[in-house]
Write a protein that holds these residues in place. Structure first.
Motif, PDB file in Angstrom:
ATOM      1  N   MET A 151     -19.750  -8.096 -22.724  1.00 35.64           N
ATOM      2  CA  MET A 151     -20.861  -8.383 -22.206  1.00 35.64           C
ATOM      3  C   MET A 151     -20.687  -8.918 -20.855  1.00 35.64           C
ATOM      4  SD  MET A 151     -22.845  -9.836 -25.392  1.00 35.64           S
ATOM      5  CE  MET A 151     -24.641  -9.462 -24.963  1.00 35.64           C
ATOM      6  N   ARG A 152     -21.543  -8.908 -19.844  1.00 36.85           N
ATOM      7  CA  ARG A 152     -21.462  -9.359 -18.551  1.00 36.85           C
ATOM      8  C   ARG A 152     -22.633  -9.659 -17.840  1.00 36.85           C
ATOM      9  NH1 ARG A 152     -20.207  -3.856 -19.598  1.00 36.85           N
ATOM     10  NH2 ARG A 152     -17.811  -3.325 -19.736  1.00 36.85           N
ATOM     11  N   TRP A 153     -22.574 -10.495 -16.823  1.00 37.86           N
ATOM     12  CA  TRP A 153     -23.309 -10.947 -15.987  1.00 37.86           C
ATOM     13  C   TRP A 153     -22.967 -10.298 -14.495  1.00 37.86           C
ATOM     14  CZ3 TRP A 153     -27.836 -12.987 -17.178  1.00 37.86           C
ATOM     15  CH2 TRP A 153     -28.056 -13.556 -18.711  1.00 37.86           C
TER      16      TRP A 153
ATOM     17  N   VAL B 242     -17.036 -17.877  -8.096  1.00 37.44           N
ATOM     18  CA  VAL B 242     -17.605 -18.776  -9.325  1.00 37.44           C
ATOM     19  C   VAL B 242     -16.914 -19.397 -10.268  1.00 37.44           C
ATOM     20  CG1 VAL B 242     -19.489 -17.266  -8.959  1.00 37.44           C
ATOM     21  CG2 VAL B 242     -17.906 -16.868 -10.970  1.00 37.44           C
ATOM     22  N   LYS B 243     -15.564 -19.199  -9.951  1.00 42.43           N
ATOM     23  CA  LYS B 243     -14.499 -19.796 -11.121  1.00 42.43           C
ATOM     24  C   LYS B 243     -14.531 -21.291 -10.874  1.00 42.43           C
ATOM     25  CE  LYS B 243     -10.841 -16.259 -11.144  1.00 42.43           C
ATOM     26  NZ  LYS B 243      -9.624 -15.869 -10.568  1.00 42.43           N
ATOM     27  N   CYS B 244     -14.505 -22.074 -11.918  1.00 46.51           N
ATOM     28  CA  CYS B 244     -14.558 -23.407 -12.020  1.00 46.51           C
ATOM     29  C   CYS B 244     -15.966 -23.910 -11.945  1.00 46.51           C
ATOM     30  CB  CYS B 244     -13.610 -24.152 -11.121  1.00 46.51           C
ATOM     31  SG  CYS B 244     -11.927 -23.682 -11.199  1.00 46.51           S
ATOM     32  N   ARG B 245     -16.861 -23.011 -11.603  1.00 43.78           N
ATOM     33  CA  ARG B 245     -18.455 -23.509 -11.531  1.00 43.78           C
ATOM     34  C   ARG B 245     -19.281 -22.701 -12.682  1.00 43.78           C
ATOM     35  NH1 ARG B 245     -21.310 -22.255  -7.483  1.00 43.78           N
ATOM     36  NH2 ARG B 245     -20.529 -20.416  -6.881  1.00 43.78           N
ATOM     37  N   PHE B 246     -18.886 -21.515 -12.848  1.00 44.25           N
ATOM     38  CA  PHE B 246     -19.701 -20.839 -13.983  1.00 44.25           C
ATOM     39  C   PHE B 246     -19.027 -20.613 -15.158  1.00 44.25           C
ATOM     40  CE2 PHE B 246     -22.435 -18.141 -10.966  1.00 44.25           C
ATOM     41  CZ  PHE B 246     -22.893 -19.436 -10.302  1.00 44.25           C
ATOM     42  N   THR B 247     -19.457 -20.647 -16.308  1.00 43.18           N
ATOM     43  CA  THR B 247     -19.100 -20.331 -17.881  1.00 43.18           C
ATOM     44  C   THR B 247     -19.500 -19.412 -18.402  1.00 43.18           C
ATOM     45  OG1 THR B 247     -17.832 -22.666 -17.810  1.00 43.18           O
ATOM     46  CG2 THR B 247     -18.129 -21.451 -19.812  1.00 43.18           C
TER      47      THR B 247
ATOM     48  N   GLY C 198     -13.773 -12.955 -26.906  1.00 45.32           N
ATOM     49  CA  GLY C 198     -13.802 -14.076 -26.095  1.00 45.32           C
ATOM     50  C   GLY C 198     -12.935 -14.043 -24.865  1.00 45.32           C
ATOM     51  N   ASN C 199     -12.337 -13.104 -24.555  1.00 45.69           N
ATOM     52  CA  ASN C 199     -11.644 -13.269 -23.208  1.00 45.69           C
ATOM     53  C   ASN C 199     -12.513 -13.055 -22.115  1.00 45.69           C
ATOM     54  OD1 ASN C 199      -8.874 -13.268 -24.312  1.00 45.69           O
ATOM     55  ND2 ASN C 199      -8.914 -11.098 -24.951  1.00 45.69           N
ATOM     56  N   THR C 200     -12.292 -13.689 -20.871  1.00 41.23           N
ATOM     57  CA  THR C 200     -13.179 -13.738 -19.939  1.00 41.23           C
ATOM     58  C   THR C 200     -12.535 -13.493 -18.546  1.00 41.23           C
ATOM     59  OG1 THR C 200     -12.737 -16.271 -19.560  1.00 41.23           O
ATOM     60  CG2 THR C 200     -14.644 -15.650 -21.156  1.00 41.23           C
ATOM     61  N   VAL C 201     -13.559 -13.059 -17.852  1.00 38.88           N
ATOM     62  CA  VAL C 201     -13.112 -12.792 -16.400  1.00 38.88           C
ATOM     63  C   VAL C 201     -14.166 -13.293 -15.346  1.00 38.88           C
ATOM     64  CG1 VAL C 201     -11.382 -10.968 -16.536  1.00 38.88           C
ATOM     65  CG2 VAL C 201     -13.706 -10.466 -16.110  1.00 38.88           C
ATOM     66  N   TYR C 202     -13.866 -13.727 -14.217  1.00 32.74           N
ATOM     67  CA  TYR C 202     -14.776 -14.454 -13.360  1.00 32.74           C
ATOM     68  C   TYR C 202     -14.633 -13.714 -11.951  1.00 32.74           C
ATOM     69  CZ  TYR C 202     -15.779 -17.911 -16.981  1.00 32.74           C
ATOM     70  OH  TYR C 202     -16.249 -18.361 -17.932  1.00 32.74           O
TER      71      TYR C 202
ATOM     72  N   ARG D 123     -25.080  -4.694  -6.209  1.00 36.03           N
ATOM     73  CA  ARG D 123     -24.934  -5.641  -7.182  1.00 36.03           C
ATOM     74  C   ARG D 123     -23.472  -5.843  -7.396  1.00 36.03           C
ATOM     75  NH1 ARG D 123     -28.242  -3.496 -12.233  1.00 36.03           N
ATOM     76  NH2 ARG D 123     -29.880  -3.659 -10.635  1.00 36.03           N
ATOM     77  N   GLU D 124     -22.920  -7.270  -8.002  1.00 35.46           N
ATOM     78  CA  GLU D 124     -21.714  -7.610  -8.078  1.00 35.46           C
ATOM     79  C   GLU D 124     -21.491  -8.091  -9.453  1.00 35.46           C
ATOM     80  OE1 GLU D 124     -20.596 -10.340  -4.976  1.00 35.46           O
ATOM     81  OE2 GLU D 124     -22.044 -11.885  -5.750  1.00 35.46           O
ATOM     82  N   LEU D 125     -20.208  -7.829  -9.925  1.00 35.66           N
ATOM     83  CA  LEU D 125     -19.861  -8.667 -11.261  1.00 35.66           C
ATOM     84  C   LEU D 125     -19.695 -10.149 -10.949  1.00 35.66           C
ATOM     85  CD1 LEU D 125     -19.180  -8.457 -14.089  1.00 35.66           C
ATOM     86  CD2 LEU D 125     -16.666  -7.896 -13.536  1.00 35.66           C
ATOM     87  N   VAL D 126     -20.454 -10.907 -11.799  1.00 35.55           N
ATOM     88  CA  VAL D 126     -20.048 -12.336 -11.764  1.00 35.55           C
ATOM     89  C   VAL D 126     -19.067 -12.695 -12.969  1.00 35.55           C
ATOM     90  CG1 VAL D 126     -21.251 -14.625 -11.963  1.00 35.55           C
ATOM     91  CG2 VAL D 126     -22.485 -12.873 -10.748  1.00 35.55           C
TER      92      VAL D 126
END
Length: 121
Positions: free
Chosen positions: A34-36, A63-68, A55-59, A45-48
């Motif tokens: 699932m993505r935003w 937005v790293k350290c600001r978005f979760t 549960g593995n995540t990429v940012y 359009r860009e991947l956030v």
């Protein structure tokens, strides 16, 4: 038929926070990633952020350290907690997911309709 419905967008001052939600519904068998994404006026359009079923995540770096990003698999819902918002975060935010329906043998990509996030004083 599968639907992704976003909510939680709005107007917020710089430094503020918002939490976006995206609920998937319909004849869902299983959801993989699932993505935003976001799209600002005049930009592509860009991947956030993205999260796997495990549960593995990429940012996106900015937005790293600001978005979760997080998800509730029981509710077929993905969230985006956005803190310390900046003017440059202003965009339409879209939910995206790889979903296998009960009648399909593979995964297909689905999109939500988007929710506006405006960061302004």
């Amino acid at each position: 038929q599968v639907q992704l419905v976003e909510s939680g967008g709005g107007l917020v001052q710089p430094g503020g926070s918002l939490r976006l939600s995206c609920a998937a519904s319909g004849s869902i068998f299983i959801i993989n990633a699932m993505r935003w994404y976001r799209q600002a006026p005049g930009k592509q359009r860009e991947l956030v952020a993205a999260i796997t079923s495990g549960g593995n995540t990429v940012y996106k770096d900015s937005v790293k350290c600001r978005f979760t990003i997080s998800r509730d698999n029981a509710k077929n819902t993905v969230y985006l907690q956005m803190n310390s918002l900046k003017h440059e975060d202003t965009a339409v935010y879209y939910c995206n997911a790889d979903i296998r329906t009960v009648r399909s043998s593979g995964y297909y990509e689905y999109w939500g309709q988007g929710t506006q996030v405006t960061v302004s004083s």
